[in-house]
Design a protein around this motif. Structure first.
Motif, mmCIF file in Angstrom:
data_model
loop_
_atom_site.group_PDB
_atom_site.id
_atom_site.type_symbol
_atom_site.label_atom_id
_atom_site.label_comp_id
_atom_site.label_asym_id
_atom_site.label_seq_id
_atom_site.Cartn_x
_atom_site.Cartn_y
_atom_site.Cartn_z
ATOM 1 N N ARG A 176 0.827 -1.201 0.000
ATOM 2 C CA ARG A 176 0.000 0.000 0.000
ATOM 3 C C ARG A 176 0.867 1.260 0.000
ATOM 4 O O ARG A 176 0.513 2.273 -0.613
ATOM 5 C CB ARG A 176 -0.924 -0.002 1.216
ATOM 6 N N ASP A 177 1.977 1.215 0.689
ATOM 7 C CA ASP A 177 2.891 2.350 0.700
ATOM 8 C C ASP A 177 3.517 2.570 -0.676
ATOM 9 O O ASP A 177 3.680 3.706 -1.127
ATOM 10 C CB ASP A 177 3.987 2.134 1.741
ATOM 11 N N VAL A 178 3.846 1.455 -1.342
ATOM 12 C CA VAL A 178 4.370 1.564 -2.703
ATOM 13 C C VAL A 178 3.316 2.166 -3.626
ATOM 14 O O VAL A 178 3.608 3.030 -4.469
ATOM 15 C CB VAL A 178 4.835 0.191 -3.225
ATOM 16 N N GLY A 179 2.057 1.721 -3.468
ATOM 17 C CA GLY A 179 0.968 2.264 -4.285
ATOM 18 C C GLY A 179 0.756 3.751 -4.052
ATOM 19 O O GLY A 179 0.513 4.517 -4.996
ATOM 20 N N PHE A 180 0.852 4.166 -2.794
ATOM 21 C CA PHE A 180 0.709 5.592 -2.469
ATOM 22 C C PHE A 180 1.812 6.413 -3.129
ATOM 23 O O PHE A 180 1.559 7.467 -3.731
ATOM 24 C CB PHE A 180 0.743 5.764 -0.946
ATOM 25 N N LEU A 181 3.033 5.912 -3.039
ATOM 26 C CA LEU A 181 4.154 6.624 -3.655
ATOM 27 C C LEU A 181 4.010 6.659 -5.176
ATOM 28 O O LEU A 181 4.329 7.667 -5.817
ATOM 29 C CB LEU A 181 5.477 5.962 -3.252
ATOM 30 N N SER A 182 3.512 5.573 -5.750
ATOM 31 C CA SER A 182 3.307 5.524 -7.205
ATOM 32 C C SER A 182 2.280 6.558 -7.642
ATOM 33 O O SER A 182 2.420 7.192 -8.703
ATOM 34 C CB SER A 182 2.856 4.127 -7.633
#
Length: 425
Positions: free
Chosen positions: A131-137
């Motif tokens: 989810r953190d990767v998705g937010f950064l993306s």
């Protein structure tokens, strides 16, 4: 410490995106890096960059970075605990920068080119997941937009520098004529650029965005001055400038006392606000006292027509094409033009109808007292100096049906006539 630099330009919206990413993820540092010449160069930093030993517009060889490993798929987008991951644990950068956790995503431009990376770091291990990767993306899309915009500004700046260095401006001229007899009163100088640069308004807008607008406008004016010797002694040259460039124009003409001021008209566009009318009046006063005339261009097209007229006391009011086009059949347009005629009479200014394209509108304008005109109906802008020579000697053959006797305000011509005593305070 926080900072931001994309090719040397501070970008507030991008700064806030980095701050949002760092705070939401609870990390110590957020950054945007460009992969260039074999290095990872930090173009934007938010957070405590000093504790990592990093600075803006600097960076290590790309081969030694987490970002290279991430973009090539050798490590995942998120490394919650570097001490527990053998792929990064023994890297020199892990020890030197004291990296405890990492999350990053690539930045790819619209054409698919890999620009660099958008990442967050902390000195301590940190809980990170998909989810953190998705937010950064998601935030990376905003970063990409800003990077693309900056790259386009860099391209524009390079093009404008090229224009300035090579003087690649051609001056087109459009006649301004006595609407009753067809005599040439003057010409408006219009800049033309190589087709690959785009339309003039686009080029000037790009120049101002790149911080080179005044230089380009100044070059255009200097090129236009070369036309003066080709005009008759009672004909004028008009140059169109935004208000901020008018200050520079005043300085230029004051530095050349031999210029025939009475044959120069400074057209100030109505579309752009004037930050300081008093300063502009003071700056133009010496030149106006020597004969320089001021025109309000595009009057009626935007929000500032009457304010410009009241504050600048123009010698000429140029009625925008949006009011002229269709006025023969439109009572509202005729009413506005009639109001400009009354205003011009009150302040002693001349009127010019701009963008005249239809005989009926030409007749309607001069029947109301607009005694000068320019537009495609009369002549298109031309870079051919043979056209200019013909206009100077022969004037323009008039369309329409009216005679001079039919026009109620035939004396209001913006030619090189004696000026009223007081133009500015």
């Amino acid at each position: 410490m926080s900072g931001l630099s994309l090719s040397g330009v501070v970008d507030g919206p991008l700064d806030r995106v980095l701050q949002l990413a760092r705070r939401h993820l609870g990390m110590d540092l957020a950054f945007v890096a460009e992969f260039t010449d074999g290095r990872q160069v930090y173009r934007a930093l938010d957070g405590d960059a000093a504790t990592f030993g990093w600075e803006l517009d600097d960076g290590p060889p790309l081969a030694e970075t987490y970002c290279r490993l991430m973009t090539t798929g050798q490590i995942p987008n998120a490394v919650p605990d570097t001490s527990a991951d053998s792929r990064v644990r023994d890297l020199p950068v892990t020890t030197e920068a004291r990296i405890g956790a990492y999350v990053g995503v690539p930045i790819r431009l619209a054409d698919g080119t890999l620009y660099g990376s958008f990442c967050c770091l902390s000195h301590e291990a940190h809980r990170l997941d998909s989810r953190d990767v998705g937010f950064l993306s998601m935030l990376a899309e905003l970063v990409t937009e800003r990077v693309e915009a900056q790259r386009q500004r860099d391209v524009s700046r390079h093009q404008i520098h090229d224009l300035l260095e090579q003087g690649r401006i051609e001056i087109a001229l459009q006649p301004i004529i006595d609407a009753n007899h067809g005599h040439l009163l003057g010409v408006e100088a219009l800049s033309r650029f190589p087709a690959s640069y785009g339309p003039p308004d686009v080029v000037f807008e790009a120049a101002h965005e790149a911080g080179l607008g005044l230089e380009l406008e100044g070059l255009a004016v200097r090129q236009a001055f070369a036309v003066l010797p080709l005009l008759g002694p009672d004909q004028y040259l008009a140059v169109n400038l935004i208000p901020s460039a008018a200050f520079q124009f005043a300085s230029h003409v004051e530095a050349h006392p031999d210029l025939p001021y009475h044959r120069l008209v400074l057209e100030i566009t109505e579309h752009v606000a004037v930050d300081g009318y008093a300063q502009l009046r003071d700056r133009l006063k010496p030149a106006r006292e020597r004969g320089l005339r001021v025109a309000i261009d595009d009057a009626g097209a935007g929000y500032a027509s009457l304010h410009h007229v009241v504050e600048l006391a123009p010698d000429i009011i140029k009625i925008d094409r949006s009011l002229i086009d269709g006025m023969a059949e439109d009572r509202a347009r005729r009413s506005v033009v009639t109001a400009f005629v009354a205003l011009a009479c009150d302040i002693g200014a001349a009127l010019v109808a701009e963008g005249v394209e239809r005989p009926a509108d030409f007749d309607a304008a001069r029947s109301l007292g607009v005694a000068a005109a320019q537009g495609y109906l009369l002549a298109r802008p031309s870079t051919n100096r043979a056209d200019l020579a013909r206009w100077v000697s022969d004037g323009i053959t008039l369309p329409g049906r009216l005679t001079a006797a039919d026009t109620p305000v035939a004396h209001m011509l913006p030619a090189a006539v004696p000026r009223r005593r007081a133009l500015v305070g």
